[in-house]
Design a protein around this motif. Structure first.
Motif, mmCIF file in Angstrom:
data_model
loop_
_atom_site.group_PDB
_atom_site.id
_atom_site.type_symbol
_atom_site.label_atom_id
_atom_site.label_comp_id
_atom_site.label_asym_id
_atom_site.label_seq_id
_atom_site.Cartn_x
_atom_site.Cartn_y
_atom_site.Cartn_z
ATOM 1 N N PRO B 69 -49.089 -52.404 15.888
ATOM 2 C CA PRO B 69 -48.919 -52.810 14.494
ATOM 3 C C PRO B 69 -47.429 -52.814 14.143
ATOM 4 C CG PRO B 69 -50.683 -51.199 14.693
ATOM 5 C CD PRO B 69 -50.049 -51.293 16.033
ATOM 6 N N ASN B 70 -46.986 -53.827 13.402
ATOM 7 C CA ASN B 70 -45.558 -54.115 13.300
ATOM 8 C C ASN B 70 -44.690 -52.901 13.052
ATOM 9 O OD1 ASN B 70 -46.497 -57.178 11.838
ATOM 10 N ND2 ASN B 70 -45.775 -56.837 13.895
ATOM 11 N N LYS B 71 -43.647 -52.791 13.884
ATOM 12 C CA LYS B 71 -42.827 -51.581 13.832
ATOM 13 C C LYS B 71 -41.746 -51.667 12.771
ATOM 14 C CE LYS B 71 -39.023 -52.495 16.959
ATOM 15 N NZ LYS B 71 -37.885 -51.738 17.444
ATOM 16 N N ASP B 72 -41.361 -52.865 12.381
ATOM 17 C CA ASP B 72 -40.353 -52.986 11.326
ATOM 18 C C ASP B 72 -40.452 -54.375 10.683
ATOM 19 O OD1 ASP B 72 -39.108 -54.707 13.128
ATOM 20 O OD2 ASP B 72 -37.642 -53.241 13.777
ATOM 21 N N ILE B 73 -39.580 -54.628 9.730
ATOM 22 C CA ILE B 73 -39.695 -55.870 8.954
ATOM 23 C C ILE B 73 -39.454 -57.095 9.833
ATOM 24 C CG2 ILE B 73 -38.708 -57.180 7.025
ATOM 25 C CD1 ILE B 73 -38.120 -54.378 5.756
ATOM 26 N N LYS B 74 -38.440 -56.992 10.697
ATOM 27 C CA LYS B 74 -38.140 -58.149 11.555
ATOM 28 C C LYS B 74 -39.321 -58.475 12.475
ATOM 29 C CE LYS B 74 -33.117 -57.862 12.011
ATOM 30 N NZ LYS B 74 -32.124 -57.362 12.974
ATOM 31 N N ALA B 75 -39.924 -57.441 13.039
ATOM 32 C CA ALA B 75 -41.069 -57.654 13.931
ATOM 33 C C ALA B 75 -42.234 -58.268 13.143
ATOM 34 C CB ALA B 75 -41.493 -56.333 14.562
ATOM 35 N N ALA B 76 -42.401 -57.819 11.913
ATOM 36 C CA ALA B 76 -43.477 -58.359 11.063
ATOM 37 C C ALA B 76 -43.247 -59.843 10.808
ATOM 38 C CB ALA B 76 -43.531 -57.592 9.750
ATOM 39 N N GLU B 77 -41.973 -60.197 10.606
ATOM 40 C CA GLU B 77 -41.675 -61.614 10.354
ATOM 41 C C GLU B 77 -41.902 -62.476 11.591
ATOM 42 O OE1 GLU B 77 -37.938 -61.203 8.382
ATOM 43 O OE2 GLU B 77 -38.942 -61.023 6.439
ATOM 44 N N GLN B 78 -41.591 -61.903 12.747
ATOM 45 C CA GLN B 78 -41.839 -62.651 13.988
ATOM 46 C C GLN B 78 -43.329 -62.918 14.166
ATOM 47 O OE1 GLN B 78 -39.606 -60.380 17.036
ATOM 48 N NE2 GLN B 78 -38.747 -62.362 17.486
ATOM 49 N N CYS B 79 -44.146 -61.884 13.935
ATOM 50 C CA CYS B 79 -45.598 -62.055 14.066
ATOM 51 C C CYS B 79 -46.103 -63.086 13.064
ATOM 52 C CB CYS B 79 -46.323 -60.734 13.824
ATOM 53 S SG CYS B 79 -46.372 -59.728 15.291
ATOM 54 N N LYS B 80 -45.513 -63.070 11.884
ATOM 55 C CA LYS B 80 -45.937 -64.007 10.842
ATOM 56 C C LYS B 80 -45.693 -65.449 11.304
ATOM 57 C CE LYS B 80 -45.479 -64.668 5.890
ATOM 58 N NZ LYS B 80 -44.285 -64.995 5.102
ATOM 59 N N THR B 81 -44.558 -65.676 11.934
ATOM 60 C CA THR B 81 -44.256 -67.015 12.463
ATOM 61 C C THR B 81 -45.368 -67.471 13.396
ATOM 62 O OG1 THR B 81 -41.949 -66.324 12.581
ATOM 63 C CG2 THR B 81 -42.513 -68.339 13.756
ATOM 64 N N VAL B 82 -45.783 -66.567 14.282
ATOM 65 C CA VAL B 82 -46.787 -66.923 15.281
ATOM 66 C C VAL B 82 -48.159 -67.102 14.624
ATOM 67 C CG1 VAL B 82 -47.830 -66.291 17.482
ATOM 68 C CG2 VAL B 82 -45.501 -65.578 16.975
ATOM 69 N N ARG B 83 -48.449 -66.201 13.677
ATOM 70 C CA ARG B 83 -49.730 -66.265 12.966
ATOM 71 C C ARG B 83 -49.878 -67.623 12.280
ATOM 72 N NH1 ARG B 83 -48.917 -61.490 10.057
ATOM 73 N NH2 ARG B 83 -49.477 -60.288 11.898
ATOM 74 N N GLU B 84 -48.807 -68.068 11.634
ATOM 75 C CA GLU B 84 -48.852 -69.356 10.922
ATOM 76 C C GLU B 84 -49.001 -70.518 11.897
ATOM 77 O OE1 GLU B 84 -46.327 -67.785 7.070
ATOM 78 O OE2 GLU B 84 -45.336 -69.132 8.502
ATOM 79 N N SER B 356 -53.490 -43.555 20.995
ATOM 80 C CA SER B 356 -53.002 -44.644 20.137
ATOM 81 C C SER B 356 -53.888 -45.876 20.218
ATOM 82 C CB SER B 356 -51.582 -45.017 20.568
ATOM 83 O OG SER B 356 -51.235 -46.319 20.160
ATOM 84 N N THR B 357 -53.819 -46.698 19.195
ATOM 85 C CA THR B 357 -54.420 -48.029 19.241
ATOM 86 C C THR B 357 -53.689 -48.846 20.324
ATOM 87 O OG1 THR B 357 -55.060 -49.877 17.832
ATOM 88 C CG2 THR B 357 -52.846 -49.077 17.543
ATOM 89 N N PRO B 358 -54.336 -49.871 20.915
ATOM 90 C CA PRO B 358 -53.669 -50.650 21.953
ATOM 91 C C PRO B 358 -52.341 -51.252 21.475
ATOM 92 C CG PRO B 358 -55.998 -51.189 21.903
ATOM 93 C CD PRO B 358 -55.735 -50.289 20.736
ATOM 94 N N THR B 359 -51.307 -51.085 22.246
ATOM 95 C CA THR B 359 -49.979 -51.679 21.987
ATOM 96 C C THR B 359 -49.130 -51.491 23.234
ATOM 97 O OG1 THR B 359 -47.999 -51.606 20.587
ATOM 98 C CG2 THR B 359 -49.083 -49.507 20.992
ATOM 99 N N CYS B 360 -48.105 -52.321 23.401
ATOM 100 C CA CYS B 360 -47.139 -52.101 24.486
ATOM 101 C C CYS B 360 -46.300 -50.872 24.159
ATOM 102 C CB CYS B 360 -46.221 -53.297 24.644
ATOM 103 S SG CYS B 360 -47.073 -54.763 25.226
ATOM 104 N N GLY B 361 -45.939 -50.755 22.872
ATOM 105 C CA GLY B 361 -45.245 -49.574 22.362
ATOM 106 C C GLY B 361 -44.103 -49.063 23.203
ATOM 107 N N PRO B 362 -44.253 -47.843 23.756
ATOM 108 C CA PRO B 362 -43.135 -47.214 24.446
ATOM 109 C C PRO B 362 -42.784 -47.867 25.782
ATOM 110 C CG PRO B 362 -45.119 -45.877 24.661
ATOM 111 C CD PRO B 362 -45.451 -46.985 23.718
ATOM 112 N N CYS B 363 -43.704 -48.655 26.344
ATOM 113 C CA CYS B 363 -43.462 -49.241 27.667
ATOM 114 C C CYS B 363 -42.126 -49.959 27.714
ATOM 115 C CB CYS B 363 -44.587 -50.187 28.052
ATOM 116 S SG CYS B 363 -44.238 -51.106 29.553
#
Ligand code: SF4
Lengths: 166, 419
Positions: B69-84, B356-363
């Motif tokens: 789940p988005n770690k910060d604002i920039k990451a959230a915006e990147q996901c939004k681009t893809v979602r759209e 944790s919920t599935p994520t790449c996270g620390p990898c």
């Protein structure tokens, strides 16, 4: 086409995590990416590029690691005109071709060129001249298909110009 | 001259009777993959192509797994681009928080990739699907953009190294130990530009999870792809995931290999890769005293059900070391649910792990477990480059889930046989 500049020299296995660390992958802005290029490996990188060191020379497996196109993009946007290496990791190799960052495989040049040498790369004739050492190296030419992509300025540009067939 | 498994799949996908190593071809793809880091760049490039629509809205997978789940604002915006983009183009296989898993665990599990397929993904570990007998390889965002528009990608036909696996592995030795052993032997560019083709009677002792883990790390040897011969286990796995069309491409008997390497699986010991390259391997008997601060069990390499089962069996009834933070990250929602139903999550939580919920996270040092200066982690992930999981002066030791779980209890790198 040619590239001329002073050399920044690195070793083997320069991976994409040091070229552009993952913590900066939350942007696609090339200028921002460029401002963090190599920061975990070499803090002097942006300063030296600014002073005319526009050619990177490295050893084996340059660009290994992730598929992030942000890595060649960051290098290109930093002002680097060409990367010469003994060999490249394969995804970095195709990404560079696809975005139009000139790269050259030449183990001989990679071994002999030293940090700070002035170098000129002649892409068409396939010759690298070391102006500091008055030496010359022959590079491995690209196959014609890839040469067409590079000359067009990348894969998308080549597709726009209908250079890739149907 | 005969062809390798990889060459045969490529030939089929560009409609040619035969290919040779070094040929450059345009081939038709069965699946195109991107994640939340690489897709935003691809979406930008795709727009430049001015294509009226994507080549096939069923054959593109967009997986929001890295910074979610988005770690910060920039990451959230990147996901939004893809979602759209996904919405506009009616992309069927768009996976967002709630459905998402780490891409290379998710796609095989959903039956979106399978034997005989030609797959590219804007993620280096796309080579994972070779475990199913597919030709799959990582590319960049520009390749992905071009492929979304045309369904095609260019390939330089690779030569290959054949690995003949023999005999049965010892207890506690998994696919991870085998692939680390191989990378230690041939080096991080030992298979540069090549296919790694796995054959031999030892394969029958490897589960699909073992094979997925091994093919996943082919890129860590510089390979273009890693591929396993298809057998009954592959067929069973594909059926269980809704694919009834297993396609077998066997290498010709006169296929040419750059090298043939025999690996006696019965002699391999649990293996650990020391910082900062996956080739810096030592057997568990040679590691010495290495105290650790964190353990991560998860990722596209080792976040599957079997991995969690092995770890839980070791942690059952024990406590993790008080100086060690332990993160368990099931790679997909299905794995999470299966682990819950089997009681594994209870075991983890009772022994002091965070789940944790599935994520790449620390990898990739994204979020959910970043290391401070001087800290050390044992991780079941695939890379231990400088700064990979956090500070440039932190260290990552790559190991199997069994070694990671044993180390979590001991607070230092430990053998699963010891705890
Ligand atoms: S788990 Fe790690 S290696 Fe796998 S896709 Fe995610 S970041 Fe990449």
């Amino acid at each position: 086409m040619n590239a001329k500049g002073k050399v920044i020299k690195y070793g083997n296995n320069i991976d994409t995590d040091v070229i552009i660390p993952a913590r900066h992958l939350n942007t696609t802005d090339e200028k921002v990416l460029a401002s963090h290029c190599m920061e975990d490996l070499d803090k002097s990188f942006p300063g030296r590029v600014g002073e005319g060191c526009t050619i990177i020379v490295a050893g084996k497996n340059f660009g290994c690691g992730s598929s992030r196109e942000h890595a060649p993009l960051a290098i290109k946007a930093s002002g680097i005109a060409c990367v010469i290496a003994s060999d490249f990791a394969r995804i970095f190799y195709r990404n560079s071709i696809n975005i139009g960052l000139p790269i050259v495989e030449c183990p001989e040049a990679a071994a002999s060129i030293e940090d700070g040498d002035e170098v000129e790369v002649f892409f068409d004739s396939g010759v690298i001249k070391n102006l500091t050492k008055s030496a010359e190296y022959k590079m491995t030419p690209f196959p014609p298909f890839l040469q067409a992509i590079i000359s067009a300025g990348g894969l998308i540009a080549a597709a726009e110009k209908n250079l890739l067939g149907d | 001259m005969g062809m390798t498994m990889s060459q045969k799949i490529l030939a089929e996908h560009c409609g040619l009777p035969s290919l040779r190593a070094g040929d450059i071809v345009m081939a038709q793809l069965d699946m195109v993959l991107g994640n939340d880091i690489t897709s935003p760049v691809a979406v930008k490039e795709y727009a430049r192509l001015g294509s009226p629509c994507v080549f096939d809205c069923n054959k593109i997978a967009l997986v929001m797994d890295h910074f979610t789940p988005n770690k910060d604002i920039k990451a959230a915006e990147q996901c939004k681009t893809v979602r759209e983009f996904a919405r506009e183009n009616e992309i069927v296989n768009f996976f967002d928080v709630g459905e998402v898993g780490v891409e290379h665990a998710l796609l095989p599990e959903k039956g979106l990739v399978g034997s005989g397929d030609l797959v590219i993904g804007a993620d280096s570990h796309t080579c994972t699907y070779g475990a199913l007998g597919a030709f799959s390889t990582g590319v960049g965002s520009t390749d992905m953009a071009y492929a979304m528009a045309t369904g095609k990608a260019w390939f330089k036909v690779p030569s290959a190294i054949k690995f003949v696996l023999k005999n049965k592995p010892q207890k506690w030795v998994s696919g991870k130990d085998i692939i680390l052993h191989i990378i230690g032997k041939i080096g991080v560019n030992g298979a540069q530009y090549k296919s790694m083709e796995f054959t031999g009677d030892g394969i029958e002792h490897l589960s699909m999870d073992d094979r997925l883990c091994m093919a996943n790390m082919a890129i860590e040897a510089g390979a273009k792809n890693g591929i396993f011969e298809v057998d009954e286990k592959t067929v069973e796995y594909e059926k269980a995931n809704g694919r009834n069309n297993t396609r077998v491409f066997k290498a010709d008997s006169d296929a040419e290999y750059d090298e043939v390497i025999e690996i006696d699986l019965s002699t391999i010991r649990p293996t650990v890769a020391f910082p900062h390259l996956p080739e810096n391997t030592r057997t568990i008997d040679e590691v010495g005293e290495v105290e650790i601060d964190q353990v991560v069990i998860g990722s596209c390499t080792n976040g599957r059900l079997e991995d969690l089962e092995v770890a839980a069996a070791i942690l059952e009834g024990k406590r993790v070391h008080r100086d060690c933070r332990v993160l368990i990250i099931p790679a997909t929602q299905k794995i999470y649910l299966d682990a819950m139903e089997k009681g594994l999550l209870k075991t983890f939580i009772e022994s002091g792990c965070a789940v944790s919920t599935p994520t790449c996270g620390p990898c990739l040092g994204g979020h959910m477990g970043i290391l401070a200066k001087g800290e050390r982690a044992v991780a079941t992930t695939n890379r231990n480059f400088v700064g990979r999981m956090g500070h440039t002066e932190s260290e990552v030791y790559l190991a199997s889930p069994a070694v990671a779980a044993a180390s979590a209890i001991a607070g230092k790198i430990a053998s699963p046989g010891e705890v």
